[in-house]
Design a protein around this motif. Structure first.
Motif, PDB file in Angstrom:
ATOM      1  N   ALA A  15      -5.381  16.077  -4.947  1.00  0.00           N
ATOM      2  CA  ALA A  15      -5.190  14.619  -4.941  1.00  0.00           C
ATOM      3  C   ALA A  15      -4.229  14.196  -3.838  1.00  0.00           C
ATOM      4  O   ALA A  15      -4.484  13.222  -3.118  1.00  0.00           O
ATOM      5  N   ASN A  16      -3.125  14.914  -3.671  1.00  0.00           N
ATOM      6  CA  ASN A  16      -2.152  14.529  -2.653  1.00  0.00           C
ATOM      7  C   ASN A  16      -2.634  14.840  -1.247  1.00  0.00           C
ATOM      8  O   ASN A  16      -2.314  14.098  -0.312  1.00  0.00           O
ATOM      9  N   LEU A  17      -3.399  15.894  -1.067  1.00  0.00           N
ATOM     10  CA  LEU A  17      -3.978  16.150   0.246  1.00  0.00           C
ATOM     11  C   LEU A  17      -4.988  15.067   0.606  1.00  0.00           C
ATOM     12  O   LEU A  17      -5.056  14.632   1.760  1.00  0.00           O
ATOM     13  N   LEU A  18      -5.756  14.611  -0.371  1.00  0.00           N
ATOM     14  CA  LEU A  18      -6.700  13.527  -0.112  1.00  0.00           C
ATOM     15  C   LEU A  18      -5.976  12.205   0.139  1.00  0.00           C
ATOM     16  O   LEU A  18      -6.428  11.390   0.938  1.00  0.00           O
ATOM     17  N   PRO A  22      -5.610   8.608   4.015  1.00  0.00           N
ATOM     18  CA  PRO A  22      -5.287   7.197   4.254  1.00  0.00           C
ATOM     19  C   PRO A  22      -3.804   6.962   4.524  1.00  0.00           C
ATOM     20  O   PRO A  22      -3.430   5.899   5.034  1.00  0.00           O
ATOM     21  N   ALA A  23      -2.951   7.929   4.208  1.00  0.00           N
ATOM     22  CA  ALA A  23      -1.508   7.776   4.471  1.00  0.00           C
ATOM     23  C   ALA A  23      -1.207   7.735   5.955  1.00  0.00           C
ATOM     24  O   ALA A  23      -0.117   7.306   6.354  1.00  0.00           O
ATOM     25  N   VAL A  65       1.430  -3.096   3.755  1.00  0.00           N
ATOM     26  CA  VAL A  65       0.613  -1.879   3.817  1.00  0.00           C
ATOM     27  C   VAL A  65       1.373  -0.696   3.217  1.00  0.00           C
ATOM     28  O   VAL A  65       0.833   0.059   2.398  1.00  0.00           O
ATOM     29  N   VAL A  66       2.634  -0.539   3.587  1.00  0.00           N
ATOM     30  CA  VAL A  66       3.435   0.574   3.064  1.00  0.00           C
ATOM     31  C   VAL A  66       3.684   0.398   1.567  1.00  0.00           C
ATOM     32  O   VAL A  66       3.610   1.358   0.794  1.00  0.00           O
ATOM     33  N   THR A 101       1.235  15.095   0.824  1.00  0.00           N
ATOM     34  CA  THR A 101       0.688  13.848   1.338  1.00  0.00           C
ATOM     35  C   THR A 101       0.933  13.718   2.839  1.00  0.00           C
ATOM     36  O   THR A 101       0.106  13.178   3.566  1.00  0.00           O
ATOM     37  N   LEU A 102       2.067  14.203   3.316  1.00  0.00           N
ATOM     38  CA  LEU A 102       2.381  14.132   4.747  1.00  0.00           C
ATOM     39  C   LEU A 102       1.675  15.210   5.569  1.00  0.00           C
ATOM     40  O   LEU A 102       1.578  15.093   6.789  1.00  0.00           O
ATOM     41  N   ALA A 103       1.193  16.255   4.923  1.00  0.00           N
ATOM     42  CA  ALA A 103       0.594  17.388   5.638  1.00  0.00           C
ATOM     43  C   ALA A 103      -0.584  16.994   6.537  1.00  0.00           C
ATOM     44  O   ALA A 103      -0.622  17.438   7.698  1.00  0.00           O
ATOM     45  N   PRO A 104      -1.544  16.195   6.098  1.00  0.00           N
ATOM     46  CA  PRO A 104      -2.645  15.843   7.009  1.00  0.00           C
ATOM     47  C   PRO A 104      -2.184  15.088   8.255  1.00  0.00           C
ATOM     48  O   PRO A 104      -2.747  15.276   9.337  1.00  0.00           O
TER      49      PRO A 104
END
Length: 112
Positions: A15-18, A22-23, A65-66, A101-104
């Motif tokens: 979930a967090n990678l996905l 959009p992050a 947005v943030v 979440t920041l990885a991508p």
């Protein structure tokens, strides 16, 4: 039993990678605002010479947005944590979720 535990561990990771895809938009908007505003005033970055709209316009765009992304991310992660981990998890859930979440974004920078 072991299969269920593995499934419970993989749900927040996936979930967090996905969420990291959009992050990229709010992270980029935040960096663009900071690099053309406060960090440029400190002399740490250079302003974009084509940026002549002012920083108030960027704040009007960046803050909603943030806030929207952060709210959705926090609510979904809170729901996942409460639903799948009834007892306190053995690892720090929130820092791991934020890192995933920041990885991508950082992978896109590294390979792009």
């Amino acid at each position: 039993m072991k299969n269920a535990r593995l499934w419970k561990s993989l749900v927040p990771v996936v979930a967090n990678l996905l969420f990291g895809i959009p992050a990229m938009v709010p992270i980029f908007l935040t960096w663009y605002f900071l690099s053309n505003g406060p960090l440029a005033e400190l002399g740490w970055t250079q302003r974009d010479p084509n940026e002549d709209d002012g920083m108030l316009l960027w704040l009007v765009i960046v803050v909603p947005v943030v806030a929207l992304f952060g709210g959705v991310w926090a609510l979904i992660n809170r729901w996942i944590r409460r639903r799948l981990f009834t007892e306190a998890p053995p690892y720090p859930y929130w820092p791991v979720s934020a890192t995933l979440t920041l990885a991508p974004f950082f992978l896109a920078i590294g390979f792009g």
